[in-house]
Design a protein around this motif. Structure first.
Motif, mmCIF file in Angstrom:
data_model
loop_
_atom_site.group_PDB
_atom_site.id
_atom_site.type_symbol
_atom_site.label_atom_id
_atom_site.label_comp_id
_atom_site.label_asym_id
_atom_site.label_seq_id
_atom_site.Cartn_x
_atom_site.Cartn_y
_atom_site.Cartn_z
ATOM 1 N N SER A 1 9.965 12.052 -1.907
ATOM 2 C CA SER A 1 8.567 12.287 -2.275
ATOM 3 C C SER A 1 7.664 12.463 -1.064
ATOM 4 O O SER A 1 6.561 13.004 -1.161
ATOM 5 C CB SER A 1 8.039 11.132 -3.115
ATOM 6 O OG SER A 1 7.963 9.948 -2.340
ATOM 7 N N GLY A 2 8.123 11.961 0.087
ATOM 8 C CA GLY A 2 7.280 12.014 1.273
ATOM 9 C C GLY A 2 6.240 10.918 1.325
ATOM 10 O O GLY A 2 5.446 10.863 2.262
ATOM 11 N N THR A 3 6.239 10.028 0.335
ATOM 12 C CA THR A 3 5.281 8.926 0.304
ATOM 13 C C THR A 3 5.591 7.914 1.403
ATOM 14 O O THR A 3 6.753 7.642 1.696
ATOM 15 C CB THR A 3 5.340 8.225 -1.059
ATOM 16 O OG1 THR A 3 4.984 9.164 -2.078
ATOM 17 C CG2 THR A 3 4.385 7.060 -1.116
ATOM 18 N N LEU B 1 0.841 -1.186 0.000
ATOM 19 C CA LEU B 1 0.000 0.000 0.000
ATOM 20 C C LEU B 1 0.880 1.242 0.000
ATOM 21 O O LEU B 1 1.922 1.265 0.664
ATOM 22 C CB LEU B 1 -0.915 0.023 1.220
ATOM 23 C CG LEU B 1 -1.807 -1.190 1.446
ATOM 24 C CD1 LEU B 1 -2.704 -0.953 2.654
ATOM 25 C CD2 LEU B 1 -2.628 -1.508 0.217
ATOM 26 N N SER B 2 0.450 2.257 -0.718
ATOM 27 C CA SER B 2 1.174 3.522 -0.739
ATOM 28 C C SER B 2 0.253 4.660 -0.332
ATOM 29 O O SER B 2 -0.942 4.637 -0.641
ATOM 30 C CB SER B 2 1.742 3.795 -2.137
ATOM 31 O OG SER B 2 2.752 2.874 -2.457
ATOM 32 N N CYS B 3 0.826 5.624 0.333
ATOM 33 C CA CYS B 3 0.096 6.809 0.777
ATOM 34 C C CYS B 3 0.810 8.024 0.187
ATOM 35 O O CYS B 3 1.940 8.328 0.587
ATOM 36 C CB CYS B 3 0.085 6.871 2.297
ATOM 37 S SG CYS B 3 -0.763 8.305 2.984
ATOM 38 N N THR B 4 0.159 8.660 -0.761
ATOM 39 C CA THR B 4 0.761 9.802 -1.441
ATOM 40 C C THR B 4 0.184 11.092 -0.868
ATOM 41 O O THR B 4 -1.024 11.306 -0.922
ATOM 42 C CB THR B 4 0.491 9.736 -2.948
ATOM 43 O OG1 THR B 4 1.018 8.507 -3.456
ATOM 44 C CG2 THR B 4 1.157 10.901 -3.657
ATOM 45 N N PRO B 5 1.046 11.951 -0.329
ATOM 46 C CA PRO B 5 0.562 13.169 0.300
ATOM 47 C C PRO B 5 0.570 14.367 -0.641
ATOM 48 O O PRO B 5 1.284 14.378 -1.646
ATOM 49 C CB PRO B 5 1.569 13.377 1.428
ATOM 50 C CG PRO B 5 2.851 12.882 0.833
ATOM 51 C CD PRO B 5 2.483 11.744 -0.088
ATOM 52 N N SER B 6 -0.196 15.386 -0.279
ATOM 53 C CA SER B 6 -0.192 16.625 -1.061
ATOM 54 C C SER B 6 1.017 17.484 -0.720
ATOM 55 O O SER B 6 1.350 18.408 -1.462
ATOM 56 C CB SER B 6 -1.477 17.421 -0.796
ATOM 57 O OG SER B 6 -1.608 17.709 0.587
ATOM 58 N N GLU B 7 1.663 17.166 0.400
ATOM 59 C CA GLU B 7 2.925 17.809 0.742
ATOM 60 C C GLU B 7 3.803 16.750 1.387
ATOM 61 O O GLU B 7 3.310 15.759 1.905
ATOM 62 C CB GLU B 7 2.709 18.991 1.695
ATOM 63 C CG GLU B 7 2.116 18.605 3.029
ATOM 64 C CD GLU B 7 1.970 19.779 3.980
ATOM 65 O OE1 GLU B 7 0.871 20.344 4.057
ATOM 66 O OE2 GLU B 7 2.975 20.120 4.629
#
Length: 119
Positions: free
Chosen positions: A76-78, A20-26
Motif C-alpha cells: 500500500s505504501g503506507t 499513527l498511519s500515513c496514507t499516501p496518494s501514491e
C-alpha cells in the motif's frame, strides 16, 4: 507531488500506546524517503523518525529510541509510527512527510495530527 493523510492520533495516558498511519496518494515504497515530525507548543518542529526509500533503513531521534517504531507496508505504501511507553513530553502535533531522495528538504506534508499524553 504526493498527498499524505495521517490518522490514528488522539489522547492516551502516560505509558500507553498509539499507532499513527500515513496514507499516501501514491505508493511511497519505491520513490520517497519518509519522515515523522512533531511540534509541541512553543517548540521547534523536530524529526522523530525517518524511513528510507524501499523501507530499508529507519532512524530515530534519541528521545524516542526503544519506544517508537517506524515501518512501511510495501503493497500500500503506507507508513506507520508505532508509539509505546508514551510520556507527557511526547504531546505534540505529529506530521508525516515525504521527499525525493535527491532533495534535502521534505516537500510533501500531511495535515498534522494531535497526540496528547496525560500524566
Amino acid at each position: 507531488q504526493v498527498q499524505l493523510v495521517e490518522s490514528g492520533g488522539g489522547e492516551v495516558q502516560s505509558g500507553g500506546s498509539l499507532r499513527l498511519s500515513c496514507t499516501p496518494s501514491e505508493n511511497l515504497f519505491k520513490r520517497y524517503h519518509t519522515g515523522w515530525f512533531r511540534q509541541a507548543p512553543g517548540k521547534e518542529r523536530e524529526l522523530v523518525a525517518a524511513l528510507s526509500k524501499s523501507f530499508t533503513n529507519a532512524t530515530y531521534t534519541d528521545s524516542v529510541k526503544g519506544r517508537f517504531t517506524v515501518s512501511g507496508d510495501n503493497t500500500s505504501g503506507t507508513v506507520n509510527l508505532e508509539m509505546n511507553s508514551l510520556k507527557p513530553e511526547d504531546t505534540a502535533v505529529y506530521y508525516c512527510a515525504a521527499r525525493d531522495p535527491w532533495r534535502r528538504e521534505f516537500h510533501s506534508w500531511g495535515q498534522g495530527m494531535q497526540v496528547t499524553v496525560s500524566s
